[in-house]
Design a protein around this motif. Structure first.
Motif, PDB file in Angstrom:
ATOM      1  N   UNK A 120       6.839   4.556 -24.598  1.00 27.42           N
ATOM      2  CA  UNK A 120       6.682   5.967 -24.963  1.00 27.42           C
ATOM      3  C   UNK A 120       5.332   6.492 -24.489  1.00 27.42           C
ATOM      4  N   UNK A 121       4.277   5.723 -24.708  1.00 29.50           N
ATOM      5  CA  UNK A 121       2.949   6.157 -24.271  1.00 29.50           C
ATOM      6  C   UNK A 121       2.914   6.290 -22.750  1.00 29.50           C
ATOM      7  N   UNK A 122       3.508   5.323 -22.046  1.00 27.65           N
ATOM      8  CA  UNK A 122       3.487   5.341 -20.585  1.00 27.65           C
ATOM      9  C   UNK A 122       4.235   6.551 -20.024  1.00 27.65           C
ATOM     10  N   UNK A 123       5.393   6.865 -20.591  1.00 30.78           N
ATOM     11  CA  UNK A 123       6.175   7.983 -20.056  1.00 30.78           C
ATOM     12  C   UNK A 123       5.494   9.314 -20.357  1.00 30.78           C
ATOM     13  N   UNK A 124       4.812   9.416 -21.492  1.00 34.95           N
ATOM     14  CA  UNK A 124       4.069  10.647 -21.805  1.00 34.95           C
ATOM     15  C   UNK A 124       2.935  10.850 -20.800  1.00 34.95           C
ATOM     16  N   UNK A 125       2.266   9.764 -20.430  1.00 36.44           N
ATOM     17  CA  UNK A 125       1.211   9.854 -19.407  1.00 36.44           C
ATOM     18  C   UNK A 125       1.803  10.304 -18.082  1.00 36.44           C
ATOM     19  N   UNK A 126       2.969   9.749 -17.720  1.00 37.07           N
ATOM     20  CA  UNK A 126       3.614  10.152 -16.466  1.00 37.07           C
ATOM     21  C   UNK A 126       3.976  11.623 -16.454  1.00 37.07           C
ATOM     22  N   UNK A 130       2.415  14.597 -14.036  1.00 35.17           N
ATOM     23  CA  UNK A 130       3.318  15.421 -13.237  1.00 35.17           C
ATOM     24  C   UNK A 130       3.159  16.902 -13.515  1.00 35.17           C
ATOM     25  N   UNK A 131       2.954  17.250 -14.799  1.00 34.61           N
ATOM     26  CA  UNK A 131       2.789  18.661 -15.165  1.00 34.61           C
ATOM     27  C   UNK A 131       1.489  19.226 -14.611  1.00 34.61           C
ATOM     28  N   UNK A 132       0.442  18.412 -14.543  1.00 27.31           N
ATOM     29  CA  UNK A 132      -0.861  18.889 -14.067  1.00 27.31           C
ATOM     30  C   UNK A 132      -0.913  18.985 -12.548  1.00 27.31           C
ATOM     31  N   UNK A 133      -0.398  17.978 -11.852  1.00 28.47           N
ATOM     32  CA  UNK A 133      -0.546  17.918 -10.389  1.00 28.47           C
ATOM     33  C   UNK A 133       0.616  18.535  -9.624  1.00 28.47           C
ATOM     34  N   UNK A 134       1.784  18.645 -10.243  1.00 27.77           N
ATOM     35  CA  UNK A 134       2.925  19.274  -9.575  1.00 27.77           C
ATOM     36  C   UNK A 134       3.366  18.575  -8.303  1.00 27.77           C
ATOM     37  N   UNK A 135       3.679  17.279  -8.322  1.00 21.40           N
ATOM     38  CA  UNK A 135       4.131  16.606  -7.099  1.00 21.40           C
ATOM     39  C   UNK A 135       5.453  17.191  -6.630  1.00 21.40           C
ATOM     40  N   UNK A 136       5.603  17.325  -5.316  1.00 22.49           N
ATOM     41  CA  UNK A 136       6.826  17.887  -4.760  1.00 22.49           C
ATOM     42  C   UNK A 136       6.679  19.325  -4.295  1.00 22.49           C
ATOM     43  N   UNK A 137       5.638  20.023  -4.800  1.00 18.25           N
ATOM     44  CA  UNK A 137       5.426  21.413  -4.388  1.00 18.25           C
ATOM     45  C   UNK A 137       4.854  21.497  -2.982  1.00 18.25           C
ATOM     46  N   UNK A 138       3.935  20.593  -2.655  1.00 16.14           N
ATOM     47  CA  UNK A 138       3.225  20.690  -1.378  1.00 16.14           C
ATOM     48  C   UNK A 138       3.402  19.406  -0.566  1.00 16.14           C
ATOM     49  N   UNK A 139       4.615  18.983  -0.423  1.00 16.04           N
ATOM     50  CA  UNK A 139       4.877  17.748   0.303  1.00 16.04           C
ATOM     51  C   UNK A 139       5.274  18.042   1.739  1.00 16.04           C
ATOM     52  N   UNK A 256       1.401  12.060  -0.617  1.00 14.63           N
ATOM     53  CA  UNK A 256       0.120  11.629  -1.159  1.00 14.63           C
ATOM     54  C   UNK A 256      -0.064  11.926  -2.625  1.00 14.63           C
ATOM     55  N   UNK A 257       0.300  13.145  -3.078  1.00 14.82           N
ATOM     56  CA  UNK A 257       0.102  13.511  -4.480  1.00 14.82           C
ATOM     57  C   UNK A 257       0.964  12.623  -5.378  1.00 14.82           C
ATOM     58  N   UNK A 258       2.194  12.379  -4.951  1.00 18.32           N
ATOM     59  CA  UNK A 258       3.090  11.558  -5.761  1.00 18.32           C
ATOM     60  C   UNK A 258       2.579  10.117  -5.861  1.00 18.32           C
ATOM     61  N   UNK A 259       2.173   9.541  -4.716  1.00 26.90           N
ATOM     62  CA  UNK A 259       1.642   8.177  -4.717  1.00 26.90           C
ATOM     63  C   UNK A 259       0.408   8.075  -5.605  1.00 26.90           C
ATOM     64  N   UNK A 260      -0.487   9.055  -5.473  1.00 30.15           N
ATOM     65  CA  UNK A 260      -1.704   9.058  -6.287  1.00 30.15           C
ATOM     66  C   UNK A 260      -1.364   9.169  -7.769  1.00 30.15           C
ATOM     67  N   UNK A 261      -0.397  10.025  -8.110  1.00 29.91           N
ATOM     68  CA  UNK A 261      -0.001  10.178  -9.514  1.00 29.91           C
ATOM     69  C   UNK A 261       0.513   8.859 -10.092  1.00 29.91           C
ATOM     70  N   UNK A 262       1.380   8.186  -9.324  1.00 26.84           N
ATOM     71  CA  UNK A 262       1.968   6.936  -9.828  1.00 26.84           C
ATOM     72  C   UNK A 262       0.883   5.895 -10.082  1.00 26.84           C
ATOM     73  N   UNK A 263      -0.016   5.718  -9.114  1.00 25.61           N
ATOM     74  CA  UNK A 263      -1.043   4.691  -9.283  1.00 25.61           C
ATOM     75  C   UNK A 263      -2.095   5.084 -10.320  1.00 25.61           C
ATOM     76  N   UNK A 264      -2.425   6.381 -10.406  1.00 22.54           N
ATOM     77  CA  UNK A 264      -3.360   6.820 -11.456  1.00 22.54           C
ATOM     78  C   UNK A 264      -2.734   6.597 -12.823  1.00 22.54           C
ATOM     79  N   UNK A 265      -1.454   6.927 -12.956  1.00 22.07           N
ATOM     80  CA  UNK A 265      -0.761   6.713 -14.225  1.00 22.07           C
ATOM     81  C   UNK A 265      -0.733   5.248 -14.618  1.00 22.07           C
ATOM     82  N   UNK A 266      -0.437   4.375 -13.643  1.00 22.39           N
ATOM     83  CA  UNK A 266      -0.397   2.945 -13.944  1.00 22.39           C
ATOM     84  C   UNK A 266      -1.777   2.418 -14.317  1.00 22.39           C
TER      85      UNK A 266
END
Length: 477
Positions: A120-126, A130-139, A256-266
């Protein structure tokens, strides 16, 4: 005339390069494999594809890319070959070991509860990232890359997957060329194993011969798995080299934004959430990370939670968790506890796909992502890890399944981090539960030191010998 003569000099000892290589610590071997894989991947990418070498007559991979692909694929195949017997034998043995525990049911539900809390904590961080960085908008990914995955998951697939098709959980499929390929359903094997383990508990002493057989067979499978693990540095060269050669850094740049989000989240979960949970339970952060490091690093290079399971169980026991509990909690976690694959990644990927296709997600959609991530982790055991969890999330939200194809190019690179986080969490929860239930050996936990893979192997063999002695003592005269 001086007749004395000096004795001829002894020949210099020959240097065996294989022996010299074996003396290099295993961790350094893995790091060398990582660096060599990136270097060879860049070389293969610079060579470029071979015109007319593809199956359809188009461009095909060059000789170096093919070599890297073969090396990495062979390593993964060897791991997968040992997974079915490992799941069955480990689960049956671990459930049988619960006979030694008076509060087995309490330990089981507390373990599952902490699995859910950390997910639950991990998915909330994800979702937050996603809400802050908006991956997918500027790909920079072209929409033509979108394609539905051949491996998909849905709630119906999950429910029907619980029913074993046969006792071995093995299915076969025929190819267009008449060939037959076999595959296994880990979720079905898990169900079969739990049923057999409960039956063993119900039968009692009459099941002792079967338990001695499963314990012996488990030792054999773990020894084979260790031999495969020793090939991890070579497998790393192939896996990482093929990923770089096939996809290159262009794919990472486009996403790049998506990759960065995943690794920052992890990293947030690994370096912030886990330490906070440890500290809140009065446990040393340094002792845990020193102890779990061999499993974390092996998970990173092997990309297999199940393949890393014996190592995860050993490091968990080294940190003071009783063997009878660790042998139950770690195998269960290896099939259901996925903070990387089933929490952070599907949450961010769903947001990415929604943004890419211009779909607005509401509060209900985010709650569904949380629900799927916390309750749907077991679905990853039945098919193909994160890809299945992603399709399960997308189908629940009604998002296009073709969005999976947008992320396939970078999946091998993300999978390394996801698996490392998975196995770390699979060790964390038993440590916390053992501490809260007052069965953790605190002196052993606090004295935990970082150790080598060779020392881990020696401890595994010592643990098996002790288990054999315990089993022999239980045999009636």
């Amino acid at each position: 005339m001086n007749t004395s003569s000096s004795a001829p000099a002894a020949p210099a000892p020959s240097r065996n390069p294989l022996r010299a290589l074996a003396r290099i610590p295993f961790g350094w071997q893995v790091l060398i494999g990582l660096a060599l894989g990136v270097a060879l991947g860049l070389v293969a990418a610079s060579i470029g594809p071979v015109p007319g070498a593809g199956e359809d007559g188009g461009d095909g991979p060059n000789w170096l890319t093919t070599t890297l692909q073969t090396i990495g694929g062979t390593f993964v195949t060897l791991l997968k070959a040992l997974v079915p017997p490992l799941i069955f034998l480990a689960i049956v043995t671990s459930i049988a070991n619960l006979r030694q525990v008076t509060n087995a049911a309490r330990l089981a539900w507390k373990t599952l509860l902490w699995f859910a809390i950390t997910s639950l904590i991990a998915v909330v961080i994800g979702i937050g990232l996603g809400a802050v960085t908006g991956p997918g908008h500027r790909t920079g990914v072209d929409a033509s890359a979108a394609q539905a995955s051949s491996t998909q998951g849905g709630w119906l697939d999950f429910l029907t997957g619980l029913v074993p098709a046969n006792f071995l959980g093995i299915t076969g499929s025929a190819g267009d060329d008449g060939s037959v390929s076999l595959s296994f359903n880990a979720l079905q094997i898990l169900v079969i194993s739990i049923a057999v383990g409960v039956a063993v508990l119900s039968i009692g002493e009459k099941a002792e011969p079967f338990l001695r057989f499963t314990s012996s067979a488990l030792e054999i499978v773990q020894k084979l798995l260790w031999w495969v693990i020793r090939l991890a540095p070579i497998g790393t060269v192939g896996l990482l080299g093929n990923a770089v050669a096939s996809y290159g850094w262009d794919a990472i740049g486009q996403l790049g934004v998506f990759v960065a989000d995943v690794y920052i989240g992890m990293l947030l979960v690994l370096l912030v959430v886990y330490p906070v949970l440890l500290k809140a339970n009065g446990l040393s952060i340094g002792s845990f990370f020193r102890g779990v490091w061999p499993a974390t690093s092996l998970g990173f290079v092997s990309r297999s939670s199940l393949g890393t399971m014996p190592m995860t169980q050993t490091v968990t026991e080294r940190m003071g968790v009783p063997r009878h509990y660790a042998s139950f909690a770690v195998p269960l976690g290896a099939t259901t506890k996925m903070d990387g694959c089933a929490a952070i990644y599907p949450a961010l990927a769903a947001i990415f796909v929604a943004n890419f296709y211009g779909v607005q997600l509401g509060v209900t959609d985010y709650l569904l992502i949380v629900l799927v991530s916390v309750l749907g982790s077991a679905a990853t055991a039945g098919m193909t890890g994160a890809t299945v969890m992603l399709t399960l999330t997308l189908s629940t939200l009604g998002l296009p399944l073709e969005g999976v194809g947008l992320l396939l190019a970078i999946d091998p690179i993300l999978d390394m981090g996801r698996t490392a986080l998975n196995v770390t969490g699979q060790s964390l929860v038993p440590v916390i539960v053992a501490k809260r239930e007052k069965i953790l050996d605190r002196a052993r936990y606090d004295a935990t030191r970082r150790t080598s893979f060779s020392a881990i192997q020696e401890e595994q063999e010592a643990a098996r010998a002790e288990a054999r002695e315990d089993s022999a003592e239980r045999v009636p005269a």
